[in-house]
Scaffold this motif. Structure first.
Motif, PDB file in Angstrom:
ATOM      1  N   ASP A  33      -7.754   9.539  15.449  1.00 22.50           N
ATOM      2  CA  ASP A  33      -8.976  10.048  15.989  1.00 22.50           C
ATOM      3  C   ASP A  33     -10.032   9.662  14.654  1.00 22.50           C
ATOM      4  OD1 ASP A  33      -8.253  10.598  18.603  1.00 22.50           O
ATOM      5  OD2 ASP A  33      -7.720  12.250  17.713  1.00 22.50           O
ATOM      6  N   LEU A  34      -9.484   9.357  13.349  1.00 22.35           N
ATOM      7  CA  LEU A  34     -10.478   9.328  12.277  1.00 22.35           C
ATOM      8  C   LEU A  34     -11.408   7.894  12.193  1.00 22.35           C
ATOM      9  CD1 LEU A  34      -8.449  11.246   9.654  1.00 22.35           C
ATOM     10  CD2 LEU A  34     -10.567  11.919  10.849  1.00 22.35           C
ATOM     11  N   SER A  35     -12.480   7.799  11.717  1.00 19.69           N
ATOM     12  CA  SER A  35     -12.999   6.306  11.660  1.00 19.69           C
ATOM     13  C   SER A  35     -12.464   5.647  10.403  1.00 19.69           C
ATOM     14  CB  SER A  35     -14.267   6.529  11.687  1.00 19.69           C
ATOM     15  OG  SER A  35     -14.828   7.368  10.427  1.00 19.69           O
ATOM     16  N   ASN A  36     -12.452   4.411  10.330  1.00 20.22           N
ATOM     17  CA  ASN A  36     -11.986   3.691   9.249  1.00 20.22           C
ATOM     18  C   ASN A  36     -12.715   3.793   8.249  1.00 20.22           C
ATOM     19  OD1 ASN A  36      -9.677   2.668  10.557  1.00 20.22           O
ATOM     20  ND2 ASN A  36     -10.724   1.386  11.481  1.00 20.22           N
ATOM     21  N   LEU A  96      11.391  18.869   6.716  1.00 19.12           N
ATOM     22  CA  LEU A  96      10.611  19.153   8.242  1.00 19.12           C
ATOM     23  C   LEU A  96       9.289  19.430   7.974  1.00 19.12           C
ATOM     24  CD1 LEU A  96      11.479  19.493  11.187  1.00 19.12           C
ATOM     25  CD2 LEU A  96      11.896  21.871  10.552  1.00 19.12           C
ATOM     26  N   GLN A  97       8.875  19.861   7.025  1.00 19.60           N
ATOM     27  CA  GLN A  97       7.601  20.295   6.650  1.00 19.60           C
ATOM     28  C   GLN A  97       6.528  19.079   6.401  1.00 19.60           C
ATOM     29  OE1 GLN A  97       6.646  23.469   6.961  1.00 19.60           O
ATOM     30  NE2 GLN A  97       8.712  23.561   7.606  1.00 19.60           N
ATOM     31  N   PHE A  98       7.249  18.186   6.005  1.00 18.71           N
ATOM     32  CA  PHE A  98       6.626  16.929   5.880  1.00 18.71           C
ATOM     33  C   PHE A  98       6.410  16.178   7.096  1.00 18.71           C
ATOM     34  CE2 PHE A  98       5.723  12.406   4.933  1.00 18.71           C
ATOM     35  CZ  PHE A  98       5.053  12.404   3.531  1.00 18.71           C
ATOM     36  N   ILE A  99       7.581  16.349   7.904  1.00 20.92           N
ATOM     37  CA  ILE A  99       7.517  15.559   9.341  1.00 20.92           C
ATOM     38  C   ILE A  99       6.460  16.358  10.111  1.00 20.92           C
ATOM     39  CG2 ILE A  99       8.642  15.111  11.234  1.00 20.92           C
ATOM     40  CD1 ILE A  99      11.316  14.735   9.412  1.00 20.92           C
ATOM     41  N   SER A 100       6.344  17.445  10.183  1.00 19.46           N
ATOM     42  CA  SER A 100       5.497  18.197  11.024  1.00 19.46           C
ATOM     43  C   SER A 100       4.013  17.920  10.324  1.00 19.46           C
ATOM     44  CB  SER A 100       5.738  19.767  10.827  1.00 19.46           C
ATOM     45  OG  SER A 100       5.469  20.155   9.627  1.00 19.46           O
ATOM     46  N   ILE A 101       3.698  17.768   9.262  1.00 15.10           N
ATOM     47  CA  ILE A 101       2.301  17.392   8.835  1.00 15.10           C
ATOM     48  C   ILE A 101       2.098  16.325   9.518  1.00 15.10           C
ATOM     49  CG2 ILE A 101       0.715  16.911   6.906  1.00 15.10           C
ATOM     50  CD1 ILE A 101       2.141  19.488   5.387  1.00 15.10           C
ATOM     51  N   TRP A 102       2.852  15.220   9.428  1.00 16.42           N
ATOM     52  CA  TRP A 102       2.556  13.786   9.909  1.00 16.42           C
ATOM     53  C   TRP A 102       2.466  13.905  11.290  1.00 16.42           C
ATOM     54  CZ3 TRP A 102       6.464  11.226  13.107  1.00 16.42           C
ATOM     55  CH2 TRP A 102       6.203  10.004  13.161  1.00 16.42           C
ATOM     56  N   TRP A 103       3.347  14.493  12.076  1.00 13.93           N
ATOM     57  CA  TRP A 103       3.434  14.583  13.544  1.00 13.93           C
ATOM     58  C   TRP A 103       2.309  15.114  14.201  1.00 13.93           C
ATOM     59  CZ3 TRP A 103       6.103  12.012  16.967  1.00 13.93           C
ATOM     60  CH2 TRP A 103       6.309  12.615  18.367  1.00 13.93           C
ATOM     61  N   LEU A 104       1.663  16.333  13.484  1.00 19.53           N
ATOM     62  CA  LEU A 104       0.693  16.975  14.238  1.00 19.53           C
ATOM     63  C   LEU A 104      -0.654  16.578  13.637  1.00 19.53           C
ATOM     64  CD1 LEU A 104       2.339  20.738  13.776  1.00 19.53           C
ATOM     65  CD2 LEU A 104       2.292  19.548  15.896  1.00 19.53           C
ATOM     66  N   GLY A 156      -2.456  22.378   4.809  1.00 17.32           N
ATOM     67  CA  GLY A 156      -2.617  20.912   4.349  1.00 17.32           C
ATOM     68  C   GLY A 156      -3.059  20.097   5.394  1.00 17.32           C
ATOM     69  N   LEU A 157      -2.718  20.466   6.732  1.00 14.76           N
ATOM     70  CA  LEU A 157      -3.471  19.654   7.782  1.00 14.76           C
ATOM     71  C   LEU A 157      -4.905  19.880   7.880  1.00 14.76           C
ATOM     72  CD1 LEU A 157      -0.884  20.817  10.627  1.00 14.76           C
ATOM     73  CD2 LEU A 157      -1.165  18.436   9.714  1.00 14.76           C
ATOM     74  N   CYS A 158      -5.657  20.991   7.435  1.00 14.07           N
ATOM     75  CA  CYS A 158      -7.057  21.010   7.426  1.00 14.07           C
ATOM     76  C   CYS A 158      -7.557  20.320   6.316  1.00 14.07           C
ATOM     77  CB  CYS A 158      -7.358  22.593   7.414  1.00 14.07           C
ATOM     78  SG  CYS A 158      -7.036  23.667   8.540  1.00 14.07           S
ATOM     79  N   ILE A 159      -6.771  20.171   5.305  1.00 10.53           N
ATOM     80  CA  ILE A 159      -7.111  19.328   4.078  1.00 10.53           C
ATOM     81  C   ILE A 159      -7.066  17.787   4.468  1.00 10.53           C
ATOM     82  CG2 ILE A 159      -6.544  18.630   1.756  1.00 10.53           C
ATOM     83  CD1 ILE A 159      -5.618  21.580   1.285  1.00 10.53           C
ATOM     84  N   ASN A 160      -6.015  17.412   5.133  1.00  8.49           N
ATOM     85  CA  ASN A 160      -6.011  15.903   5.481  1.00  8.49           C
ATOM     86  C   ASN A 160      -7.199  15.818   6.351  1.00  8.49           C
ATOM     87  OD1 ASN A 160      -3.556  16.332   4.156  1.00  8.49           O
ATOM     88  ND2 ASN A 160      -2.418  16.066   5.775  1.00  8.49           N
ATOM     89  N   MET A 161      -7.530  16.496   7.496  1.00  6.54           N
ATOM     90  CA  MET A 161      -8.456  15.960   8.586  1.00  6.54           C
ATOM     91  C   MET A 161      -9.842  16.167   8.029  1.00  6.54           C
ATOM     92  SD  MET A 161      -6.522  15.330  11.138  1.00  6.54           S
ATOM     93  CE  MET A 161      -7.988  14.921  12.184  1.00  6.54           C
ATOM     94  N   ARG A 173     -10.168   6.980   6.888  1.00  6.99           N
ATOM     95  CA  ARG A 173      -8.731   7.209   7.261  1.00  6.99           C
ATOM     96  C   ARG A 173      -7.814   6.938   6.171  1.00  6.99           C
ATOM     97  NH1 ARG A 173      -6.968   3.772  12.743  1.00  6.99           N
ATOM     98  NH2 ARG A 173      -8.746   5.177  13.433  1.00  6.99           N
ATOM     99  N   TRP A 174      -8.188   5.885   5.381  1.00  7.90           N
ATOM    100  CA  TRP A 174      -7.106   5.649   4.188  1.00  7.90           C
ATOM    101  C   TRP A 174      -7.107   6.906   3.274  1.00  7.90           C
ATOM    102  CZ3 TRP A 174      -8.425   5.794  -1.003  1.00  7.90           C
ATOM    103  CH2 TRP A 174      -9.877   5.875  -1.234  1.00  7.90           C
ATOM    104  N   VAL A 175      -8.024   7.588   2.863  1.00  5.87           N
ATOM    105  CA  VAL A 175      -8.116   8.827   2.162  1.00  5.87           C
ATOM    106  C   VAL A 175      -7.090  10.086   2.933  1.00  5.87           C
ATOM    107  CG1 VAL A 175      -9.484  10.714   1.158  1.00  5.87           C
ATOM    108  CG2 VAL A 175     -10.286   8.327   1.276  1.00  5.87           C
ATOM    109  N   TYR A 176      -7.381  10.055   4.214  1.00  7.42           N
ATOM    110  CA  TYR A 176      -6.313  10.850   5.042  1.00  7.42           C
ATOM    111  C   TYR A 176      -4.860  10.480   4.761  1.00  7.42           C
ATOM    112  CZ  TYR A 176      -3.775  12.421   9.259  1.00  7.42           C
ATOM    113  OH  TYR A 176      -2.901  13.126  10.020  1.00  7.42           O
ATOM    114  N   ARG A 177      -4.728   9.308   4.698  1.00  7.44           N
ATOM    115  CA  ARG A 177      -3.103   8.892   4.470  1.00  7.44           C
ATOM    116  C   ARG A 177      -2.589   9.467   3.046  1.00  7.44           C
ATOM    117  NH1 ARG A 177      -4.832   3.810   7.043  1.00  7.44           N
ATOM    118  NH2 ARG A 177      -4.247   3.720   9.209  1.00  7.44           N
ATOM    119  N   VAL A 178      -3.612   9.170   2.080  1.00  9.66           N
ATOM    120  CA  VAL A 178      -3.240   9.657   0.705  1.00  9.66           C
ATOM    121  C   VAL A 178      -3.207  11.133   0.985  1.00  9.66           C
ATOM    122  CG1 VAL A 178      -4.049   9.833  -1.596  1.00  9.66           C
ATOM    123  CG2 VAL A 178      -4.361   7.809  -0.241  1.00  9.66           C
ATOM    124  N   ALA A 179      -4.136  11.861   1.446  1.00 11.15           N
ATOM    125  CA  ALA A 179      -4.118  13.269   1.324  1.00 11.15           C
ATOM    126  C   ALA A 179      -2.929  13.800   2.040  1.00 11.15           C
ATOM    127  CB  ALA A 179      -5.292  13.808   2.167  1.00 11.15           C
TER     128      ALA A 179
END
Length: 281
Positions: free
Chosen positions: A278-281, A265-273, A204-209, A217-223
């Motif tokens: 560092d992404l552009s808007n 905790l999985q959701f928190i870890s994906i948000w925290w890590l 999930g972290l790879c997909i988000n980034m 960045r807004w697509v990152y938040r949705v992902a």
């Protein structure tokens, strides 16, 4: 009258073979009796060393076989597992329980014997593996380093920073889940099982980034909302069906809050890590 001869004399080795004990005894000025005692001590030490080695080899082989279980994957398993993790909550009629084999666990209860109760990942899509967590973990470090590099923030310390933060949080998760299962009075899951199940978050972290790097960045938040929810649901169903059954001793009043907490905790870890800043808007 013949002079008294020592009862134990140093026996030279067969012709063509070196005699290290005799050479050492000669250098030290020892007699035959002392050389023979030195030879006996050396033989006893070598025998003890060989015994230790022979005792360690089966243990190392057992540990290696346990680790190898988690890498027995094929292309079908990889595709199916990725689909299960990313779309876990929307899969129709999904069965989450692992398939057991006809083998029986070891009487000593050692963890390497635990995996032999279940089919390998290539045979069962619900089996945990370490291939996907390891590959996605390395990919995530590379992606984060690339994004920081495009922003002019890359330093050699970025690699270790991302790696240590991810590993530190994952170790915390594994220990917390381990303690939670102990509170529930259920059979303790192997650490490699927990490491695998908590390591799927890196997908999930790879997909988000990657989504944020390409689309903003807004697509990152949705992902992040999607992958966090799907990974949490995946953890909830995996723990509930394979490690913390409702038939065990702990009441549902204790069981369900703990399972929901581990899933959250999985959701928190994906948000925290995540490195969405560092992404552009």
């Amino acid at each position: 009258m013949q002079p008294h001869q020592p009862q134990h004399q140093h026996q030279p080795p067969p012709m063509g073979q070196p005699d290290p004990v005799g050479g050492l005894a000669s250098d030290l000025g020892l007699g035959d009796a002392q050389a023979n005692m030195l030879n006996i001590a050396a033989a006893a030490g070598m025998k003890r060393f060989e015994g230790r080695v022979q005792g360690a080899v089966p243990m190392l082989s057992q540990q290696w076989n346990a680790l190898k279980y988690y890498f027995e994957v094929d292309n079908r398993y990889v595709v199916t597992k990725l689909r299960t993790i990313v779309f876990s909550a929307v899969l129709p009629s999904k069965k989450w329980k692992r398939v057991e084999t006809d083998g029986t666990p070891s009487s000593d209860g050692q963890e390497p014997q635990y995996a032999k109760k279940f089919l390998t990942p290539s045979q069962d899509e619900n089996a945990p593996d370490l291939y996907l967590p390891l590959m996605s973990f390395v990919t995530y470090i590379i992606v984060c380093s690339y994004i920081k590099g495009t922003n002019g923030k890359f330093t050699p310390e970025v690699l270790t920073e991302v790696m240590y933060s991810c590993l530190g949080f994952q170790v915390f998760e594994v220990m917390l889940i381990r303690c939670g299962l102990y509170v529930l009075q259920v059979q303790q899951a192997p650490l490699l099982d927990l490491a695998a199940n908590t390591g799927y978050k890196y997908i999930g972290l790879c997909i988000n980034m990657l989504a944020g790097m390409v689309l903003g960045r807004w697509v990152y938040r949705v992902a992040m909302l999607w992958t966090g929810s799907m990974t949490s649901y995946f953890m909830l169903k995996t723990l509930a069906n394979n490690y913390a059954f409702s038939s065990h001793g702990a009441s549902s009043q204790t069981r369900m809050p703990l399972l929901y907490g581990f899933a959250l905790l999985q959701f928190i870890s994906i948000w925290w890590l995540g490195y969405g800043g560092d992404l552009s808007n």
